[in-house]
Design an enzyme around this catalytic site. Structure first.
Site, mmCIF file in Angstrom:
data_model
loop_
_atom_site.group_PDB
_atom_site.id
_atom_site.type_symbol
_atom_site.label_atom_id
_atom_site.label_comp_id
_atom_site.label_asym_id
_atom_site.label_seq_id
_atom_site.Cartn_x
_atom_site.Cartn_y
_atom_site.Cartn_z
ATOM 1 N N CYS A 209 -4.548 9.149 0.897
ATOM 2 C CA CYS A 209 -5.591 10.168 0.912
ATOM 3 C C CYS A 209 -6.633 9.821 1.970
ATOM 4 O O CYS A 209 -6.788 8.665 2.345
ATOM 5 C CB CYS A 209 -6.335 10.320 -0.409
ATOM 6 N N ARG B 145 -2.937 10.673 6.538
ATOM 7 C CA ARG B 145 -3.027 9.844 5.340
ATOM 8 C C ARG B 145 -2.481 10.542 4.100
ATOM 9 O O ARG B 145 -2.434 9.969 3.012
ATOM 10 C CB ARG B 145 -4.480 9.446 5.084
ATOM 11 N N TRP C 270 -2.721 12.578 -0.812
ATOM 12 C CA TRP C 270 -1.342 12.135 -0.961
ATOM 13 C C TRP C 270 -1.186 11.899 -2.456
ATOM 14 O O TRP C 270 -1.788 10.990 -3.028
ATOM 15 C CB TRP C 270 -1.116 10.844 -0.184
ATOM 16 N N LYS D 128 13.300 4.113 11.074
ATOM 17 C CA LYS D 128 12.772 5.260 11.842
ATOM 18 C C LYS D 128 13.586 6.506 11.530
ATOM 19 O O LYS D 128 13.050 7.571 11.286
ATOM 20 C CB LYS D 128 12.864 4.966 13.324
ATOM 21 N N GLU E 22 12.985 7.871 7.882
ATOM 22 C CA GLU E 22 11.695 8.460 7.528
ATOM 23 C C GLU E 22 11.419 9.791 8.211
ATOM 24 O O GLU E 22 10.765 10.644 7.635
ATOM 25 C CB GLU E 22 10.540 7.479 7.729
HETATM 26 C C1 F6R Z 1 7.232 3.078 9.391
HETATM 27 C C2 F6R Z 1 5.870 2.781 9.051
HETATM 28 C C3 F6R Z 1 5.608 1.969 7.836
HETATM 29 C C4 F6R Z 1 4.442 0.996 8.098
HETATM 30 C C5 F6R Z 1 4.063 0.280 6.797
HETATM 31 C C6 F6R Z 1 2.976 -0.735 7.024
HETATM 32 O O1 F6R Z 1 7.311 3.812 10.564
HETATM 33 O O2 F6R Z 1 4.965 3.186 9.723
HETATM 34 O O3 F6R Z 1 6.740 1.299 7.401
HETATM 35 O O4 F6R Z 1 4.848 0.077 9.076
HETATM 36 O O5 F6R Z 1 3.638 1.228 5.875
HETATM 37 O O6 F6R Z 1 1.826 -0.144 7.529
HETATM 38 P P1 F6R Z 1 0.680 -1.010 8.177
HETATM 39 O O7 F6R Z 1 1.218 -1.630 9.411
HETATM 40 O O8 F6R Z 1 -0.426 -0.050 8.448
HETATM 41 O O9 F6R Z 1 0.308 -2.055 7.159
#
Ligand code: F6R
Length: 646
Positions: A2, A27, A74, A525, A528
């Site tokens: 969110c 978000r 979210w 990738k 998702e």
């Molecule tokens: C995949 C992706 C997520 C983030 C994960 C960690 O493309 O973006 O898997 O890598 O949620 O996020 P951070 O790096 O912000 O802790």
């Protein structure tokens, strides 16, 4: 997850709130809402779906209020619906609240409030907050322990209107009492007609920043959302409260003692958070990689000089004493950590373990003062990663955060922080953050090797025992931006494979050694943003089970950059071709005279950092498949950019 936004100043608030929400939509985008106060009345506009839906709601254009709060959701508790959208009210419509986080004990609090005759209209955990505030506001003689409140609250408010001062202090007390009851995480904004022209905010384990400018103040879940309005920010701490008017911001701790706070000036370029002619943020961010990698390298790495880590006070004495490194992260950041492990082990000879933050926390890892724990998080707000960091700290280990977001929560918890400087990453699927994280790991590993005195000898780079000099390795890193540009010059073959494969239900990614870590990232990738099921395997592991899934026409993507593993990897690819697989190979080796369907050639580099190059075609593949399927690339379903829930 969110996102929350707030504005107070001379302008019409609704436009600024919507602008901010659009910037925070990464978000979460299950529902959105805003609340302003006009003529002593709270006006709420909210609905299921994207932020832009609010613009079509009846009455939106008539909103005139000059302060307000806003939220993009979210969904965690309660499905995406209008009733579950924020802002939420208390039963008397006196307090409107937006909330980012999760109230873990909301059932208990809900039951408590139902006993006191409160009614609930949503399934959210959030709705307990305005009602609890109302409860403590209406019962000033009761505190969060059910006792008389501590009369020593030292509330000093910068306001001349005595009725308002009284109400503000009473509401502030009610908010502190309410938050003392909350278990879990929250960043909240509260408005009420009882305190005109005022917004009260607080946070615990969810991010909240306050941007300040001349005669107007802003609130947001992250800094980039406000960069078009201001560069001056206060970063609210856990259990801290702020009373915000257009000309003042007063900070209080949980005992309601007034204190001053330092302003942080942020240098980020706001235009970096716009699409700049690209169709999607993800494509823009993929194409930004030559530059983002250059920014990560910055002035840290130069040939014939020691690395520059003036901002990291890790001494060689400390480093010589440690016996293990843990790299802890989630998702893509964890995949970057897998490359980091290889670098630390090869260059520094320090045993390194990589763990998923949500597992690390609960498996009682063996950590002591001799363990260095490195936490990687693009956003710096991932709840599991932050909690895993707190765990290591409590066991006496030193903690180092690698983040992309200046002043993010993780950077404020860690003993040391280094930034990737990749610029804002807006698309939910992480691309440039990954390549910057790996780049930073490679330079950090050289720095540690220098501190440990391992910088004199050569570095073993593959299983054949081949070596390169440290200077050659540095050159490889410095050449990365140029080599990424070469890959991006011609994407036609990747597009062609995407055109052929986009209707598939399953795909496989294979690789050995370092290439396996890239297979994992390519597969993530694809999943998702295309919703195609895919799995990543160590090529040699295929015959121990997964090969049963290979059938005629299935698409298999292999990464092949380590010369020492070439023959074995090719044999594994032949095994799937024999069983009918269509293959795409990403390689820096000469693979002429093989029966592969698509070969994507990438420039050569040391296998230690080859993931930075081999991941690019995989990012593009996921992107083009998603486009072919007509999906929202930047905002895939069920996901959000910052995962601030556990
Ligand atoms: C995949 C992706 C997520 C983030 C994960 C960690 O493309 O973006 O898997 O890598 O949620 O996020 P951070 O790096 O912000 O802790």
């Amino acid at each position: 997850m969110c996102g929350i936004i707030g504005y107070i100043g001379p302008k019409k608030a609704s436009n600024i709130l919507i602008d901010g929400l659009l910037a925070l939509e990464y978000r979460g985008y299950d529902s959105a809402g805003i609340a302003t106060i006009e003529n002593n009345e709270i006006k709420i506009m909210k609905d299921k779906g994207r932020v832009k839906n609010i613009l079509n709601l009846e009455g939106y254009n008539e909103l005139q209020g000059t302060y307000g709060i806003a939220h993009t959701r979210w969904a965690t508790h309660g499905k995406p619906s209008k009733e579950n959208s924020h802002p939420h009210f208390d039963n008397s419509n006196t307090f409107a609240v937006v909330h980012n986080g999760i109230i873990e004990n909301y059932t208990e609090l809900r039951n408590f409030l139902i006993e006191k005759d409160y009614t609930f209209y949503s399934q959210t955990d959030t709705e307990v907050i305005p009602n609890l505030i109302h409860y403590y506001y209406s019962n000033p003689n009761i505190d969060s322990n059910g006792e008389n409140p501590d009369s020593s609250y030292d509330i000093v408010l910068d306001n001349n209107d005595s009725t308002k001062v009284n109400n503000t202090s009473r509401i502030l007390v009610a908010i502190t009492q309410a938050t003392k009851n909350l278990k879990g995480s929250y960043a909240i904004e509260v408005i009420s007609p009882l305190i005109p022209d005022t917004i009260i905010v607080s946070r615990k384990d969810s991010p909240l920043v306050i941007g300040t400018s001349n005669g107007e103040n802003f609130i947001a879940s992250d800094i980039p959302a406000l960069l078009t309005y201001t560069r001056d920010f206060y970063l609210l701490d856990d259990n801290e409260f702020a009373v915000i008017t257009k000309n003042s911001i007063e900070f209080y701790n949980e005992k309601l003692e007034n204190h001053k706070k330092e302003i942080k000036n942020i240098e980020w370029d706001a235009s970096a958070a716009e699409k700049n002619g690209f169709e999607d943020f993800m494509l823009k961010e993929i194409f930004e990689q030559p530059n983002s990698i250059r920014e990560t390298i910055g002035s840290r790495l130069k040939l014939n000089e020691k690395c520059n880590f003036d901002d990291l006070e890790i001494s060689s004495e400390y480093l010589k004493n440690i016996n293990k490194i843990f790299i802890v992260a989630c998702g893509t950041a964890m995949h970057a950590g897998l490359v980091g492990k290889n670098l630390f082990e090869k260059l520094c000879k320090i045993p390194t373990e990589v763990d998923i933050a949500s597992e690390f926390r609960y498996r009682d890892p063996i950590i002591d003062e001799k363990t260095l724990c490195i936490y990687v998080s693009q956003s710096g707000e991932t709840a599991d990663t932050i909690a895993a960091l707190k765990l290591a700290k409590s066991k006496g280990a030193k903690t180092l955060a690698i983040s992309n977001v200046i002043g993010s929560s993780i950077t404020r918890e860690a003993d040391y922080t280094i930034y990737t400087h990749a610029g804002p990453e807006i698309a939910v699927a992480s691309t440039k953050a990954y390549t910057s994280q790996v780049t930073l790991f490679s330079i950090l590993a050289i720095h540690f090797a220098e501190l440990l005195g391992y910088d004199k000898g050569d570095i073993t780079i593959n299983s054949n025992g081949e070596t390169i000099t440290l200077e050659d390795f540095k050159k490889d890193i410095l050449d990365l931006p140029k080599k990424v540009s070469i890959i991006l010059e011609d994407t036609s073959l990747i597009k062609k494979f995407a055109d052929e494969a986009y209707n598939e239900k399953d795909m496989f990614f294979l690789g050995r050694g370092i290439d396996q870590t890239v297979a994992l990232e390519g597969s993530l990738k694809l999943k998702e943003i295309t919703y195609i099921h895919s799995d990543a395997y160590a090529s040699g592991e295929l015959k121990h089970g997964p090969i049963a899934l290979i059938e005629n026409g299935i698409h298999v993507i292999s990464i092949l950059t380590d010369e020492s593993l070439l023959k074995k990897s090719i044999s594994n690819i032949q095994e799937v071709i024999t069983r009918g697989a269509k293959t795409m190979i990403v390689t820096n080796q000469n693979l002429e005279n093989n029966n592969f369907d698509f070969v994507i050639n990438i420039p050569e580099t040391s296998p230690l950092i080859s993931p930075i190059l081999s991941v690019i075609p995989l990012q593009l593949l996921a992107y083009y498949i998603s486009k072919n399927k007509g999906l929202d690339v930047d905002k895939p379903r069920n996901l959000a950019k910052s995962v601030t829930v556990e």
